[in-house]
Each structure stands twice: as C-alpha cells, then as structure tokens.
Design a protein around this motif. Structure first.
Motif, PDB file in Angstrom:
ATOM      1  N   LYS A  39       0.825  -1.212   0.000  1.00 38.74           N
ATOM      2  CA  LYS A  39       0.000   0.000   0.000  1.00 38.74           C
ATOM      3  C   LYS A  39       0.857   1.260   0.000  1.00 38.74           C
ATOM      4  O   LYS A  39       0.399   2.338  -0.390  1.00 38.74           O
ATOM      5  N   ARG A  40       2.108   1.141   0.449  1.00 40.70           N
ATOM      6  CA  ARG A  40       3.002   2.296   0.536  1.00 40.70           C
ATOM      7  C   ARG A  40       4.086   2.274  -0.547  1.00 40.70           C
ATOM      8  O   ARG A  40       4.591   3.323  -0.940  1.00 40.70           O
ATOM      9  N   MET A  41       4.452   1.060  -0.979  1.00 40.17           N
ATOM     10  CA  MET A  41       5.481   0.912  -2.015  1.00 40.17           C
ATOM     11  C   MET A  41       4.991  -0.111  -3.019  1.00 40.17           C
ATOM     12  O   MET A  41       5.004  -1.319  -2.756  1.00 40.17           O
ATOM     13  N   ASN A  42       4.570   0.337  -4.176  1.00 39.90           N
ATOM     14  CA  ASN A  42       3.932  -0.548  -5.149  1.00 39.90           C
ATOM     15  C   ASN A  42       4.847  -1.629  -5.693  1.00 39.90           C
ATOM     16  O   ASN A  42       4.391  -2.621  -6.263  1.00 39.90           O
ATOM     17  N   SER A  43       6.150  -1.470  -5.539  1.00 37.48           N
ATOM     18  CA  SER A  43       7.087  -2.431  -6.115  1.00 37.48           C
ATOM     19  C   SER A  43       7.321  -3.652  -5.239  1.00 37.48           C
ATOM     20  O   SER A  43       8.070  -4.557  -5.605  1.00 37.48           O
ATOM     21  N   VAL A  44       6.670  -3.716  -4.079  1.00 38.74           N
ATOM     22  CA  VAL A  44       6.898  -4.812  -3.138  1.00 38.74           C
ATOM     23  C   VAL A  44       6.219  -6.091  -3.632  1.00 38.74           C
ATOM     24  O   VAL A  44       5.072  -6.069  -4.090  1.00 38.74           O
ATOM     25  N   ASP A  45       6.946  -7.199  -3.533  1.00 42.42           N
ATOM     26  CA  ASP A  45       6.368  -8.506  -3.848  1.00 42.42           C
ATOM     27  C   ASP A  45       5.370  -8.878  -2.756  1.00 42.42           C
ATOM     28  O   ASP A  45       5.687  -8.855  -1.576  1.00 42.42           O
ATOM     29  N   THR A  46       4.142  -9.228  -3.114  1.00 41.39           N
ATOM     30  CA  THR A  46       3.095  -9.489  -2.120  1.00 41.39           C
ATOM     31  C   THR A  46       2.925 -10.963  -1.797  1.00 41.39           C
ATOM     32  O   THR A  46       2.066 -11.319  -0.992  1.00 41.39           O
ATOM     33  N   SER A  47       3.710 -11.843  -2.416  1.00 45.57           N
ATOM     34  CA  SER A  47       3.530 -13.276  -2.161  1.00 45.57           C
ATOM     35  C   SER A  47       3.978 -13.647  -0.750  1.00 45.57           C
ATOM     36  O   SER A  47       4.873 -13.026  -0.176  1.00 45.57           O
ATOM     37  N   CYS A  48       3.342 -14.669  -0.187  1.00 47.33           N
ATOM     38  CA  CYS A  48       3.627 -15.117   1.183  1.00 47.33           C
ATOM     39  C   CYS A  48       5.080 -15.590   1.288  1.00 47.33           C
ATOM     40  O   CYS A  48       5.547 -16.384   0.455  1.00 47.33           O
ATOM     41  N   VAL A  49       5.785 -15.134   2.286  1.00 45.83           N
ATOM     42  CA  VAL A  49       7.187 -15.492   2.487  1.00 45.83           C
ATOM     43  C   VAL A  49       7.329 -16.979   2.780  1.00 45.83           C
ATOM     44  O   VAL A  49       8.304 -17.617   2.365  1.00 45.83           O
ATOM     45  N   LEU A  50       6.340 -17.575   3.478  1.00 48.57           N
ATOM     46  CA  LEU A  50       6.458 -18.960   3.914  1.00 48.57           C
ATOM     47  C   LEU A  50       6.094 -19.976   2.830  1.00 48.57           C
ATOM     48  O   LEU A  50       6.698 -21.040   2.734  1.00 48.57           O
ATOM     49  N   CYS A  51       5.074 -19.652   2.025  1.00 43.90           N
ATOM     50  CA  CYS A  51       4.603 -20.644   1.048  1.00 43.90           C
ATOM     51  C   CYS A  51       4.665 -20.173  -0.403  1.00 43.90           C
ATOM     52  O   CYS A  51       4.584 -20.994  -1.326  1.00 43.90           O
ATOM     53  N   ASN A  52       4.761 -18.859  -0.634  1.00 41.03           N
ATOM     54  CA  ASN A  52       4.810 -18.282  -1.990  1.00 41.03           C
ATOM     55  C   ASN A  52       3.592 -18.675  -2.834  1.00 41.03           C
ATOM     56  O   ASN A  52       3.670 -18.690  -4.068  1.00 41.03           O
ATOM     57  N   GLU A  53       2.481 -18.984  -2.188  1.00 41.80           N
ATOM     58  CA  GLU A  53       1.292 -19.434  -2.925  1.00 41.80           C
ATOM     59  C   GLU A  53       0.195 -18.388  -2.970  1.00 41.80           C
ATOM     60  O   GLU A  53      -0.628 -18.392  -3.888  1.00 41.80           O
ATOM     61  N   SER A  54       0.123 -17.512  -1.993  1.00 39.78           N
ATOM     62  CA  SER A  54      -0.953 -16.532  -1.927  1.00 39.78           C
ATOM     63  C   SER A  54      -0.395 -15.191  -1.478  1.00 39.78           C
ATOM     64  O   SER A  54       0.776 -15.075  -1.093  1.00 39.78           O
ATOM     65  N   GLU A  55      -1.237 -14.178  -1.534  1.00 40.01           N
ATOM     66  CA  GLU A  55      -0.828 -12.862  -1.046  1.00 40.01           C
ATOM     67  C   GLU A  55      -0.616 -12.919   0.463  1.00 40.01           C
ATOM     68  O   GLU A  55      -1.401 -13.537   1.190  1.00 40.01           O
ATOM     69  N   GLU A  56       0.444 -12.267   0.906  1.00 35.14           N
ATOM     70  CA  GLU A  56       0.736 -12.265   2.338  1.00 35.14           C
ATOM     71  C   GLU A  56      -0.054 -11.154   3.030  1.00 35.14           C
ATOM     72  O   GLU A  56       0.332 -10.002   3.042  1.00 35.14           O
ATOM     73  N   ASN A  57      -1.179 -11.532   3.599  1.00 35.31           N
ATOM     74  CA  ASN A  57      -1.944 -10.640   4.472  1.00 35.31           C
ATOM     75  C   ASN A  57      -2.100 -11.351   5.810  1.00 35.31           C
ATOM     76  O   ASN A  57      -1.812 -12.555   5.925  1.00 35.31           O
ATOM     77  N   PRO A  58      -2.518 -10.660   6.863  1.00 39.34           N
ATOM     78  CA  PRO A  58      -2.589 -11.299   8.189  1.00 39.34           C
ATOM     79  C   PRO A  58      -3.409 -12.582   8.218  1.00 39.34           C
ATOM     80  O   PRO A  58      -3.003 -13.571   8.841  1.00 39.34           O
ATOM     81  N   CYS A  59      -4.567 -12.587   7.562  1.00 39.31           N
ATOM     82  CA  CYS A  59      -5.421 -13.783   7.611  1.00 39.31           C
ATOM     83  C   CYS A  59      -4.727 -14.986   6.976  1.00 39.31           C
ATOM     84  O   CYS A  59      -4.819 -16.106   7.487  1.00 39.31           O
ATOM     85  N   HIS A  60      -4.043 -14.758   5.865  1.00 35.17           N
ATOM     86  CA  HIS A  60      -3.347 -15.876   5.221  1.00 35.17           C
ATOM     87  C   HIS A  60      -2.125 -16.293   6.030  1.00 35.17           C
ATOM     88  O   HIS A  60      -1.928 -17.487   6.315  1.00 35.17           O
ATOM     89  N   LEU A  61      -1.282 -15.326   6.387  1.00 40.57           N
ATOM     90  CA  LEU A  61      -0.019 -15.644   7.042  1.00 40.57           C
ATOM     91  C   LEU A  61      -0.218 -16.387   8.357  1.00 40.57           C
ATOM     92  O   LEU A  61       0.462 -17.379   8.634  1.00 40.57           O
ATOM     93  N   PHE A  62      -1.149 -15.913   9.182  1.00 39.05           N
ATOM     94  CA  PHE A  62      -1.289 -16.463  10.529  1.00 39.05           C
ATOM     95  C   PHE A  62      -2.287 -17.616  10.630  1.00 39.05           C
ATOM     96  O   PHE A  62      -2.374 -18.252  11.676  1.00 39.05           O
ATOM     97  N   LEU A  63      -3.033 -17.900   9.549  1.00 40.27           N
ATOM     98  CA  LEU A  63      -4.057 -18.925   9.694  1.00 40.27           C
ATOM     99  C   LEU A  63      -4.156 -19.865   8.497  1.00 40.27           C
ATOM    100  O   LEU A  63      -4.255 -21.083   8.665  1.00 40.27           O
ATOM    101  N   HIS A  64      -4.115 -19.312   7.279  1.00 41.18           N
ATOM    102  CA  HIS A  64      -4.408 -20.127   6.100  1.00 41.18           C
ATOM    103  C   HIS A  64      -3.176 -20.653   5.386  1.00 41.18           C
ATOM    104  O   HIS A  64      -3.305 -21.545   4.532  1.00 41.18           O
ATOM    105  N   CYS A  65      -2.019 -20.134   5.704  1.00 44.24           N
ATOM    106  CA  CYS A  65      -0.783 -20.634   5.106  1.00 44.24           C
ATOM    107  C   CYS A  65      -0.590 -22.106   5.518  1.00 44.24           C
ATOM    108  O   CYS A  65      -0.821 -22.463   6.674  1.00 44.24           O
ATOM    109  N   PRO A  66      -0.198 -22.988   4.607  1.00 44.04           N
ATOM    110  CA  PRO A  66      -0.025 -24.416   4.961  1.00 44.04           C
ATOM    111  C   PRO A  66       0.882 -24.633   6.170  1.00 44.04           C
ATOM    112  O   PRO A  66       0.593 -25.493   7.015  1.00 44.04           O
ATOM    113  N   PHE A  67       1.977 -23.887   6.247  1.00 40.94           N
ATOM    114  CA  PHE A  67       2.860 -24.077   7.396  1.00 40.94           C
ATOM    115  C   PHE A  67       2.181 -23.606   8.680  1.00 40.94           C
ATOM    116  O   PHE A  67       2.325 -24.245   9.732  1.00 40.94           O
TER     117      PHE A  67
END
Length: 404
Positions: free
Chosen positions: A110-138
């Motif tokens: 939202k502040r820097m458009n050039s940032v990669d938004t993929s999840c650091v842990l799984c690289n499968e979805s956008e990294e937002n709080p709901c995905h990172l802390f709950l829906h990420c496979p790990f």
C-alpha cells in the motif's frame, strides 16, 4: 464583585440565593455544581477537553476536526487483553496484530507498489494477516501440532481483531476453567512464532523446521508459567455478585447517584454486620455529570459517617473511576472531580479506619434504588429500618438474608 464574595468560607459552600439572584438559571446551576475545596489550593489552568485537564496538541486537533470525535468501535475487550496472563512483549505483539500495524507484504504494498506481495512462507498466496497467521499451509501445520490439534480452517477469521478475540476467548478445550489462560498463552505464542519464522525466512533465509518451532513455543510458555504459577486447587476468584455484610464493628455505606433531565440525586445506605439498616439518606443536588454526582455521593457518605460518630466504615460504590482514585491513591485525577475527591480524602483522615471499595451494580442495589426513589422527591430525607419505603425495604430484606 469578586468570586470570594459568593462563597460561605465557614460552610465551604456557595451562597445559593445570592447566585440565583445575580445569574440566569443555567449559569446559576453551573456555578452551584462547582465544588468548593475544604483546604486552600493554588489556582491552576485546566484544559477541559482532556479528562486530566492537560493540554495536548492531539486533543486540540481532535476538537477542531469533528470527524475524529466519533470513536472507532472495536470488538476487542482491551482491558481483558492488557490483563491477560502473558509477557508484556506478547501483549504488545497482539495489539500490533489487532490494529494491523505489522509490516506484512500487503501493508508494505500500500506504501510501495514495487513490493512482492507473495507469502514469504509458502509463496502461494498474497501475504496478508489472515493468510499468514491462519491459512498458510505451514501455519495450519503449526497450529495443529502446537495447540492440541487446533484446526485453523475451522475458525472464521475475517479481520485482525478476530485473531485477538480468538486468543482472549479460545475454543472450548478439555481443561479446567481456571487453566484456560494457558490456552490463550499458547495460542498467542503460536501467533508470535509464525511472525518470528516469517522474519527469519525473509531476512536470514532460515529453514522451516516444524519441530523446532513447536519446541520454541513450549519452552516460552513453560518459562512464563514458572514465573506465574497458578495452582488448580486455587481457582481464579470471581467478582462477588451480591452484597456482603461488613465485619463486626464496621458500618458499610453503599453509595450511588441518579440523574434525570433536570436534576441529580445521591443516596447513602448504612448497614452493620447483621445486615440491619442503620439509615438511608438521599437528597437532590444540582444537575451535573454522572461522574461528579457519584463523587458527591461518596463525599456525603464520609460526612454522614463523621456526623454519626462511626469511626470504622467501609464505603462501597459502583463508580470504578472514583473508587480507584481513592483506594489506589492515584494522583492523575480527572479535572471534573479533582476537588471532590480531594475533599473526600481530607475528611476520611478524621476517621480511624475508612476503606473505599468498588463493587458491581448488582452488589449496590439498595443505594441504587434509593437514588432512583429520590428523583421523585425534592427534599432531603432520612429513613430508618422501621419505616423504609417498600422498594428500598424489599432490596434490603433480600440482601440481609446473607447475614442469617
């Protein structure tokens, strides 16, 4: 004419008739609602837009921008979060998660458009709080392994506030009710571990090792439990839900206030260790804020105790703000009740033993009913146990059963 000429110095009160003659009705009511200090105090400047009376640029900015005056509603019980049995570091992390202040990749985008938004842990979805802390496979695997088979996919989380609510009110588990705080501690530690892993992978290229994360969560929880033990034989005490009699030799005075559109009333109910009513006092006072009226009720209770010659008293009321100031001896008084609370503290020193206790409304029923009853009257009244009004009598009889 000076303000001092409008005050009875000996009686510590305003010259009411003179004020009503000199000022219009709204102004007279406002002046008469200003408390007179018992002891001389230095004049001070008060910023009325702040509860403590202290000026700040923030309060001035909010006052000048009406859109900021409407409070943002939150579903999180913040007091429950700050009183959670957990390290302060962990509570601060939960707060940052709740207000969406963590630098997740969607927030950075939202502040820097050039940032990669993929999840650091799984690289499968956008990294937002709901995905990172709950829906990420790990994250799912960690929840299941570290938190008693907890299945993340069965929890409905749509906002960051839901994470904190989930920690504060964990799903039903097979444990004693007084051990539920351990469940909250483990869940909070799991959230923190996921964030720790995410940063380790992002910045240090650390490998994802599930068993190491589980051991780290368990170790952190055990370290805290050692410093904060809670024996199952001593469950967490619950707040009382009914009035309790005072110890022998003590007089308990319950106080309360009531307000209508045109006036305010205060009431005091005094009872001994047997539950018998020593007296019920109530009177009308000029209209003021609810907090000021509650403080006036406490002040009147102390004055009654001195007049009756009671040296050992316990004063109970359901205004937590007032009672906290008096029982905890806080110094950051709200400006609107500063003088009243100061007067209470001065007079209480004349009693051999005087305590101030906050209780819930359900433990203060007699004083509450008496204050409501006084709204229908324009005179100060005093009732003794032999001729109590039916409404007050019924409450006192019900509460006195606890003494038999």
């Amino acid at each position: 004419m000076k303000v001092a000429q409008l005050i009875h110095n000996e009686l510590h009160c305003w010259k009411a008739e003179l004020i009503r003659q000199m000022f219009d009705k709204p102004s007279a009511q406002a002046i008469l609602a200003i408390p007179i200090p018992i002891t001389s105090n230095a004049d001070e400047l008060v910023w009325v837009l702040d509860s403590k009376g202290v000026f700040s640029v923030k309060s001035a900015y909010i006052a000048s921008n009406p859109q900021f005056n409407s409070p943002v509603r939150s579903t999180v019980k913040w007091k429950k979060l700050w009183s959670l049995k957990a390290p302060e570091r962990l509570k601060m992390f939960l707060w940052r998660l709740c207000v969406n202040a963590l630098p997740t990749r969607d927030n950075l985008f939202k502040r820097m458009n050039s940032v990669d938004t993929s999840c650091v842990l799984c690289n499968e979805s956008e990294e937002n709080p709901c995905h990172l802390f709950l829906h990420c496979p790990f994250a799912k695997a960690l929840w299941f392994a570290a938190c008693w088979g907890f299945k993340a996919e069965e929890v409905a989380v749509v906002s960051t506030e839901d994470f904190v609510n989930m920690v504060l009110n964990p799903p039903n588990v097979l444990c004693n009710s007084w051990e539920q705080w351990k469940v909250s501690l483990t869940m909070a530690s799991t959230l923190e571990e996921i964030w720790y892993l995410r940063n380790s992978v992002l910045h240090s290229k650390s490998p994802l090792e599930l068993h190491v994360s589980i051991q780290r969560i368990q170790r952190r929880c055990q370290e805290y439990m050692v410093t904060c033990p809670l024996s199952p034989s001593q469950p967490v005490p619950h707040d009382p839900t009914r009035w309790a009699p005072p110890p022998p030799g003590c007089i308990k005075l319950n106080v309360d206030a009531a307000l209508s559109s045109s006036k305010a009333t205060v009431a005091v109910v005094a009872r001994g260790c047997s539950g018998a009513v020593c007296g019920v006092w109530a009177k009308t006072i000029s209209l003021r804020s609810p907090l000021q009226a509650e403080a006036e009720a406490i002040l009147w209770a102390v004055q009654i105790a001195l007049k009756e010659g009671w040296s050992y008293v316990s004063i109970e009321g359901d205004s937590k703000t007032c009672m906290d100031y008096l029982s905890l001896l806080k110094t950051d008084l709200e400006w609107s009740i500063r003088i009243i609370i100061s007067n209470v503290a001065v007079l209480a020193k004349s009693l051999a033993n005087c305590s101030f206790v906050w209780v819930r409304r359900c433990c203060n029923s007699a004083a509450h009913v008496a204050a409501k009853f006084a709204l229908c009257s324009f005179l100060l009244f005093l009732f003794f146990k032999d001729y109590l009004p039916p409404a007050i009598l019924a409450v006192c009889m019900e509460e006195s059963k606890l003494c038999s």
